[in-house]
Design a protein around this motif. Structure first.
Motif, PDB file in Angstrom:
ATOM      1  N   ALA A  10       0.829  -1.213   0.000  1.00  0.00           N
ATOM      2  CA  ALA A  10       0.000   0.000   0.000  1.00  0.00           C
ATOM      3  C   ALA A  10       0.861   1.259   0.000  1.00  0.00           C
ATOM      4  O   ALA A  10       0.608   2.187  -0.778  1.00  0.00           O
ATOM      5  CB  ALA A  10      -0.942  -0.003   1.209  1.00  0.00           C
ATOM      6  N   LEU A  11       1.871   1.305   0.841  1.00  0.00           N
ATOM      7  CA  LEU A  11       2.698   2.513   0.929  1.00  0.00           C
ATOM      8  C   LEU A  11       3.482   2.773  -0.351  1.00  0.00           C
ATOM      9  O   LEU A  11       3.556   3.913  -0.823  1.00  0.00           O
ATOM     10  CB  LEU A  11       3.655   2.411   2.119  1.00  0.00           C
ATOM     11  CG  LEU A  11       3.017   2.508   3.498  1.00  0.00           C
ATOM     12  CD1 LEU A  11       4.053   2.233   4.585  1.00  0.00           C
ATOM     13  CD2 LEU A  11       2.364   3.866   3.702  1.00  0.00           C
ATOM     14  N   THR A  12       4.047   1.730  -0.924  1.00  0.00           N
ATOM     15  CA  THR A  12       4.824   1.938  -2.150  1.00  0.00           C
ATOM     16  C   THR A  12       3.912   2.259  -3.332  1.00  0.00           C
ATOM     17  O   THR A  12       4.273   3.062  -4.200  1.00  0.00           O
ATOM     18  CB  THR A  12       5.723   0.723  -2.441  1.00  0.00           C
ATOM     19  OG1 THR A  12       4.940  -0.477  -2.423  1.00  0.00           O
ATOM     20  CG2 THR A  12       6.836   0.608  -1.395  1.00  0.00           C
ATOM     21  N   THR A  13       2.726   1.665  -3.350  1.00  0.00           N
ATOM     22  CA  THR A  13       1.746   2.013  -4.376  1.00  0.00           C
ATOM     23  C   THR A  13       1.300   3.458  -4.208  1.00  0.00           C
ATOM     24  O   THR A  13       1.108   4.180  -5.201  1.00  0.00           O
ATOM     25  CB  THR A  13       0.544   1.049  -4.319  1.00  0.00           C
ATOM     26  OG1 THR A  13       1.009  -0.272  -4.595  1.00  0.00           O
ATOM     27  CG2 THR A  13      -0.539   1.426  -5.320  1.00  0.00           C
ATOM     28  N   ALA A  14       1.153   3.893  -2.966  1.00  0.00           N
ATOM     29  CA  ALA A  14       0.722   5.270  -2.696  1.00  0.00           C
ATOM     30  C   ALA A  14       1.707   6.294  -3.253  1.00  0.00           C
ATOM     31  O   ALA A  14       1.298   7.379  -3.683  1.00  0.00           O
ATOM     32  CB  ALA A  14       0.529   5.476  -1.199  1.00  0.00           C
ATOM     33  N   VAL A  15       2.994   5.953  -3.280  1.00  0.00           N
ATOM     34  CA  VAL A  15       3.994   6.866  -3.848  1.00  0.00           C
ATOM     35  C   VAL A  15       3.705   7.092  -5.331  1.00  0.00           C
ATOM     36  O   VAL A  15       3.665   8.241  -5.800  1.00  0.00           O
ATOM     37  CB  VAL A  15       5.426   6.314  -3.642  1.00  0.00           C
ATOM     38  CG1 VAL A  15       6.446   7.147  -4.411  1.00  0.00           C
ATOM     39  CG2 VAL A  15       5.774   6.265  -2.168  1.00  0.00           C
ATOM     40  N   ILE A  16       3.483   6.018  -6.064  1.00  0.00           N
ATOM     41  CA  ILE A  16       3.217   6.136  -7.499  1.00  0.00           C
ATOM     42  C   ILE A  16       1.845   6.775  -7.735  1.00  0.00           C
ATOM     43  O   ILE A  16       1.689   7.626  -8.620  1.00  0.00           O
ATOM     44  CB  ILE A  16       3.286   4.758  -8.191  1.00  0.00           C
ATOM     45  CG1 ILE A  16       4.578   4.011  -7.848  1.00  0.00           C
ATOM     46  CG2 ILE A  16       3.115   4.904  -9.705  1.00  0.00           C
ATOM     47  CD1 ILE A  16       5.847   4.640  -8.331  1.00  0.00           C
ATOM     48  N   ALA A  52      14.770   7.772 -12.774  1.00  0.00           N
ATOM     49  CA  ALA A  52      15.872   7.309 -11.932  1.00  0.00           C
ATOM     50  C   ALA A  52      15.404   6.877 -10.546  1.00  0.00           C
ATOM     51  O   ALA A  52      15.960   5.948  -9.972  1.00  0.00           O
ATOM     52  CB  ALA A  52      16.921   8.416 -11.802  1.00  0.00           C
ATOM     53  N   ARG A  53      14.386   7.523 -10.017  1.00  0.00           N
ATOM     54  CA  ARG A  53      14.014   7.312  -8.614  1.00  0.00           C
ATOM     55  C   ARG A  53      12.740   6.516  -8.387  1.00  0.00           C
ATOM     56  O   ARG A  53      12.591   5.873  -7.350  1.00  0.00           O
ATOM     57  CB  ARG A  53      13.889   8.673  -7.923  1.00  0.00           C
ATOM     58  CG  ARG A  53      15.219   9.399  -7.910  1.00  0.00           C
ATOM     59  CD  ARG A  53      15.118  10.772  -7.342  1.00  0.00           C
ATOM     60  NE  ARG A  53      16.447  11.391  -7.348  1.00  0.00           N
ATOM     61  CZ  ARG A  53      16.687  12.632  -7.056  1.00  0.00           C
ATOM     62  NH1 ARG A  53      15.686  13.433  -6.721  1.00  0.00           N
ATOM     63  NH2 ARG A  53      17.910  13.107  -7.096  1.00  0.00           N
ATOM     64  N   MET A  54      11.811   6.541  -9.318  1.00  0.00           N
ATOM     65  CA  MET A  54      10.519   5.898  -9.097  1.00  0.00           C
ATOM     66  C   MET A  54      10.513   4.377  -9.258  1.00  0.00           C
ATOM     67  O   MET A  54       9.613   3.721  -8.740  1.00  0.00           O
ATOM     68  CB  MET A  54       9.454   6.525  -9.994  1.00  0.00           C
ATOM     69  CG  MET A  54       9.191   8.005  -9.698  1.00  0.00           C
ATOM     70  SD  MET A  54       8.769   8.340  -7.983  1.00  0.00           S
ATOM     71  CE  MET A  54       7.080   7.789  -7.976  1.00  0.00           C
ATOM     72  N   PRO A  55      11.494   3.778  -9.939  1.00  0.00           N
ATOM     73  CA  PRO A  55      11.470   2.317 -10.006  1.00  0.00           C
ATOM     74  C   PRO A  55      11.536   1.628  -8.637  1.00  0.00           C
ATOM     75  O   PRO A  55      10.980   0.541  -8.478  1.00  0.00           O
ATOM     76  CB  PRO A  55      12.691   1.972 -10.858  1.00  0.00           C
ATOM     77  CG  PRO A  55      12.826   3.146 -11.766  1.00  0.00           C
ATOM     78  CD  PRO A  55      12.486   4.331 -10.880  1.00  0.00           C
ATOM     79  N   VAL A  56      12.185   2.231  -7.656  1.00  0.00           N
ATOM     80  CA  VAL A  56      12.290   1.579  -6.348  1.00  0.00           C
ATOM     81  C   VAL A  56      10.907   1.337  -5.732  1.00  0.00           C
ATOM     82  O   VAL A  56      10.559   0.199  -5.432  1.00  0.00           O
ATOM     83  CB  VAL A  56      13.224   2.358  -5.397  1.00  0.00           C
ATOM     84  CG1 VAL A  56      13.171   1.790  -3.984  1.00  0.00           C
ATOM     85  CG2 VAL A  56      14.650   2.344  -5.927  1.00  0.00           C
ATOM     86  N   PRO A  57      10.070   2.377  -5.550  1.00  0.00           N
ATOM     87  CA  PRO A  57       8.744   2.066  -5.004  1.00  0.00           C
ATOM     88  C   PRO A  57       7.900   1.236  -5.966  1.00  0.00           C
ATOM     89  O   PRO A  57       7.096   0.398  -5.530  1.00  0.00           O
ATOM     90  CB  PRO A  57       8.112   3.432  -4.744  1.00  0.00           C
ATOM     91  CG  PRO A  57       8.899   4.404  -5.544  1.00  0.00           C
ATOM     92  CD  PRO A  57      10.271   3.824  -5.688  1.00  0.00           C
ATOM     93  N   THR A  64       5.891  -6.846  -3.262  1.00  0.00           N
ATOM     94  CA  THR A  64       5.133  -7.057  -2.025  1.00  0.00           C
ATOM     95  C   THR A  64       3.674  -7.410  -2.308  1.00  0.00           C
ATOM     96  O   THR A  64       3.067  -8.154  -1.537  1.00  0.00           O
ATOM     97  CB  THR A  64       5.236  -5.846  -1.076  1.00  0.00           C
ATOM     98  OG1 THR A  64       4.835  -4.656  -1.768  1.00  0.00           O
ATOM     99  CG2 THR A  64       6.646  -5.694  -0.534  1.00  0.00           C
ATOM    100  N   ALA A  65       3.130  -6.924  -3.415  1.00  0.00           N
ATOM    101  CA  ALA A  65       1.772  -7.315  -3.794  1.00  0.00           C
ATOM    102  C   ALA A  65       1.730  -8.810  -4.121  1.00  0.00           C
ATOM    103  O   ALA A  65       0.813  -9.527  -3.697  1.00  0.00           O
ATOM    104  CB  ALA A  65       1.280  -6.498  -4.984  1.00  0.00           C
TER     105      ALA A  65
END
Length: 155
Positions: A10-16, A52-57, A64-65
Motif C-alpha cells: 500500500a505505501l509503495t503504491t501510494a507513492v506512485i 531514476a528514482r521511481m522504479p524503487v517504489p 510485495t503485492a
C-alpha cells in the motif's frame, strides 16, 4: 507477515499513485501553459529524476503485492488473497501502459532536454503522455484500495 506485506504494498503504491495524481491534476495543466521549449526542459528534467528514482517504489509495490497475494492464499485468507491479487493485476496493467506509452515519451523528452532541443511534435508527445495519466492514476488508486482491503480481510 501478511499485514506487513500489505502495508508495504500500500505505501509503495501510494507513492506512485500520488505522483500520477499530481501529474493529472497539477502538472498537465501547468505544462499546457508553457511554451514548447520550456515544457520540454521541465518535462525532460522531471522524467530524468522520475525514471531514476521511481522504479524503487514501483518494484517494491509489485514484489510485495505478489508476496501478499501468495501469503494470504497459503495462510487461509482467500478473500484477502483475491484482493491482493487484484491489486497486483492492476499494478501490472499500469506497468504495461507505462512501458508502452509513457516511458518512450519520457526518454524522448529527457534526450531533448539534455541536448537543449525541442523534439519534433513536442506538444503532441505531451498530449499522448497526458492521454493515459488519468487511467494510470485510477489504476494505482484502485490497487491501493485493494491493498487496504487486503488488510481488512486478513484481520
Amino acid at each position: 507477515m501478511l499485514d506487513v506485506l500489505a502495508i508495504i504494498a500500500a505505501l509503495t503504491t501510494a507513492v506512485i499513485f500520488g505522483t500520477d495524481t499530481l501529474g493529472a491534476l497539477v502538472m498537465r495543466p501547468a505544462y499546457a501553459a508553457l511554451d514548447d521549449a520550456t515544457m520540454t526542459r521541465v518535462v525532460g528534467l522531471a522524467h530524468h529524476y522520475g525514471n531514476a528514482r521511481m522504479p524503487v517504489p514501483g518494484i517494491l509495490s509489485v514484489i510485495t503485492a505478489a508476496a501478499a497475494t501468495l501469503t494470504a492464499l497459503l495462510t487461509g485468507h482467500p478473500a484477502a488473497g483475491a484482493a491482493a491479487g487484484i491489486g497486483l493485476l492492476l499494478l501490472l496493467v499500469w506497468l504495461l501502459l507505462f512501458n508502452r506509452v509513457s516511458l518512450p515519451i519520457n526518454k524522448t523528452f529527457i534526450a531533448a532536454a539534455e541536448a537543449g532541443q525541442v523534439p519534433p511534435g513536442a506538444r503532441g508527445l505531451q498530449e499522448r503522455w497526458d492521454s493515459i495519466i488519468n487511467l494510470r492514476a485510477a489504476l494505482q488508486g484502485a490497487a491501493l484500495l485493494c491493498f487496504c482491503l487486503t488488510l481488512v480481510l486478513a484481520a
